[in-house]
Write an enzyme that holds these catalytic residues in place. Structure first.
Site, PDB file in Angstrom:
ATOM      1  N   SER A  51      -5.909   2.785   4.844  1.00 19.09           N
ATOM      2  CA  SER A  51      -5.385   2.148   3.638  1.00 19.09           C
ATOM      3  C   SER A  51      -6.498   1.416   2.888  1.00 19.09           C
ATOM      4  O   SER A  51      -6.286   0.330   2.338  1.00 19.09           O
ATOM      5  CB  SER A  51      -4.255   1.175   3.984  1.00 19.09           C
ATOM      6  N   LYS A  57       0.043   3.571  -2.746  1.00 19.74           N
ATOM      7  CA  LYS A  57      -1.046   4.546  -2.670  1.00 19.74           C
ATOM      8  C   LYS A  57      -0.517   5.976  -2.626  1.00 19.74           C
ATOM      9  O   LYS A  57      -1.261   6.926  -2.911  1.00 19.74           O
ATOM     10  CB  LYS A  57      -1.912   4.269  -1.440  1.00 19.74           C
ATOM     11  N   SER A 107       0.802  -1.234   0.000  1.00 21.00           N
ATOM     12  CA  SER A 107       0.000   0.000   0.000  1.00 21.00           C
ATOM     13  C   SER A 107       0.828   1.275   0.000  1.00 21.00           C
ATOM     14  O   SER A 107       0.261   2.367  -0.115  1.00 21.00           O
ATOM     15  CB  SER A 107      -0.945   0.011   1.209  1.00 21.00           C
TER      16      SER A 107
END
Length: 407
Positions: free
Chosen positions: A158, A103, A100
């Site tokens: 997340s 991101k 993640s």
């Protein structure tokens, strides 16, 4: 007027002579196959950097502290976020699954395109392909959310569900993935291949400690990004109510026995079974902001990604005070390259410039150039024409002065 008329006739005759000479010239190969496109020019290779090689890279002085000895991450990097200078790294360009932490690139790419006040109703189609086992913030089909709420779901929890809805609002998954890839290249991040916008494990999806640091640094330039990534707690809307969400970055919250890091700004953490733990963390002390990335610690300690980031931040703040020298830069090659030195402006150089601009020495007349489109012989023709005109005019001048050849 007679001289001007005579000069004009000489020019016409010279053009005719030059054109005749051009017809007799052998045609270049390119002219014979004008329909065949020229091969593309080869792209220059990116400049080599000390960071391109494997292993640990650091340039120390006598007053620079030693690097921590217990770092187990497969790849890590420490950089000055303000200048972009990399002060130490290990396997900076090793391509690994980013989890993640990717991101961060998603936010850098999409944040500028969506008004945080905009409202959107989530649909089943937008949430249909969220990966199994994904981290979620709890977006529900049929509920309406503000863009700002969805971004908090991305940064704090997340939430892959929030990512999918934002990507749909940005034009769809394919559009967003393409934009993320283009953004990575524009920032000089050459190790990243984007397959999904949320960092979910997919074959071929990779990044590096270097690239993640580039994305983190770009994010720190956006006030909205900084506000979201530094938020420890918030309320997320539900069906007629809201519920609290907490940032999963333990260096920011101090959860699970991980002490909060003083001056931490935040940024983004991640985990998947394939990537292990990943983290981008930024902190500010005494007017200086440092950025660290840590990818896949091999330690059995589940909090190792935070503790190793802590050690690297501590070392970095001590090292910049100890005169450590940079080993690279997070800036794209064109931006990292020193500005060209100013050209000299002495008198001799000015004369040289004038010669180049005018086609001869200052004071001599500049003659027109004839270019024949579609051939490779324009330079030769222009030379013939200019020489012919010059010779004819000089002959006329001599005749008018009483010398030279008879008419």
């Amino acid at each position: 007027m007679a001289v001007r008329h005579l000069l004009r006739s000489y020019v016409i005759r010279a053009v005719a002579l030059a054109t005749g000479a051009l017809i007799l010239l052998p045609a270049p190969a390119a002219a014979l196959s004008a329909a065949e496109p020229a091969p593309p020019r080869p792209r220059p290779a990116p400049p080599r950097s000390l960071l391109d090689g494997p292993g640990t890279k650091v340039r120390v002085t006598r007053s620079t502290p030693d690097l921590p000895e217990d770092l187990s991450a497969l790849s890590w990097l420490v950089a000055d976020a303000d200048t972009g200078e990399v002060i130490a790294a290990r396997n900076a360009h090793r391509r690994l699954p980013p989890a993640s932490a990717l991101k961060t690139l998603f936010a850098v790419t999409v944040l500028p395109h969506l008004d945080p006040r905009r409202r959107h109703t989530a649909t089943d189609e937008e949430l249909a392909d969220v990966g199994e086992g994904s981290s979620l913030v709890g977006v529900s089909p049929g509920l309406t959310y503000r863009v700002a709420d969805l971004w908090r779901g991305v940064f704090l929890m997340s939430g892959n569900d929030a990512v999918r809805v934002l990507a749909a609002m940005n034009g769809g998954l394919e559009t967003t993935v393409r934009q993320m890839q283009e953004k990575a290249r524009a920032l000089g991040a050459r190790d990243t291949r984007v397959v999904t916008p949320d960092g979910y494990d997919e074959p071929g999806q990779v990044s590096s400690a270097y690239d993640l640091a580039v994305f983190g640094r770009a994010g720190l330039l956006d006030p909205d990004f900084v506000r979201y990534c530094s938020t420890a707690e918030a309320d997320f809307p539900g069906d007629g109510y809201s519920y609290p969400i907490t940032n999963t970055n333990r260096l920011l919250t101090g959860a699970d026995g991980v002490g909060r890091y003083p001056g931490l700004i935040g940024v983004k953490n991640g985990y998947t079974s394939n990537a292990g733990y990943t983290l981008i963390a930024a902190a500010r002390h005494e007017g200086r902001t440092l950025l660290v990335t840590v990818m896949n610690p091999q330690s059995d300690d589940g909090q190792a990604v935070y503790e190793e980031a802590r050690e690297l931040l501590d070392w970095g703040f001590d090292a910049v005070g100890g005169g450590v020298r940079p080993v690279g830069s997070l800036l794209p090659p064109s931006a990292a390259r020193p500005a060209a030195a100013a050209e000299p402006t002495d008198q001799a150089t000015q004369h040289q410039r004038a010669e180049k601009a005018e086609g001869g020495r200052p004071g001599e007349p500049a003659w027109p150039v004839l270019a024949i489109a579609g051939t490779g012989s324009a330079v030769l023709v222009s030379g013939v024409l200019a020489t012919g005109v010059l010779v004819m005019v000089r002959r006329r001048n001599k005749q008018q002065a009483g010398g030279g050849e008879p008419a």
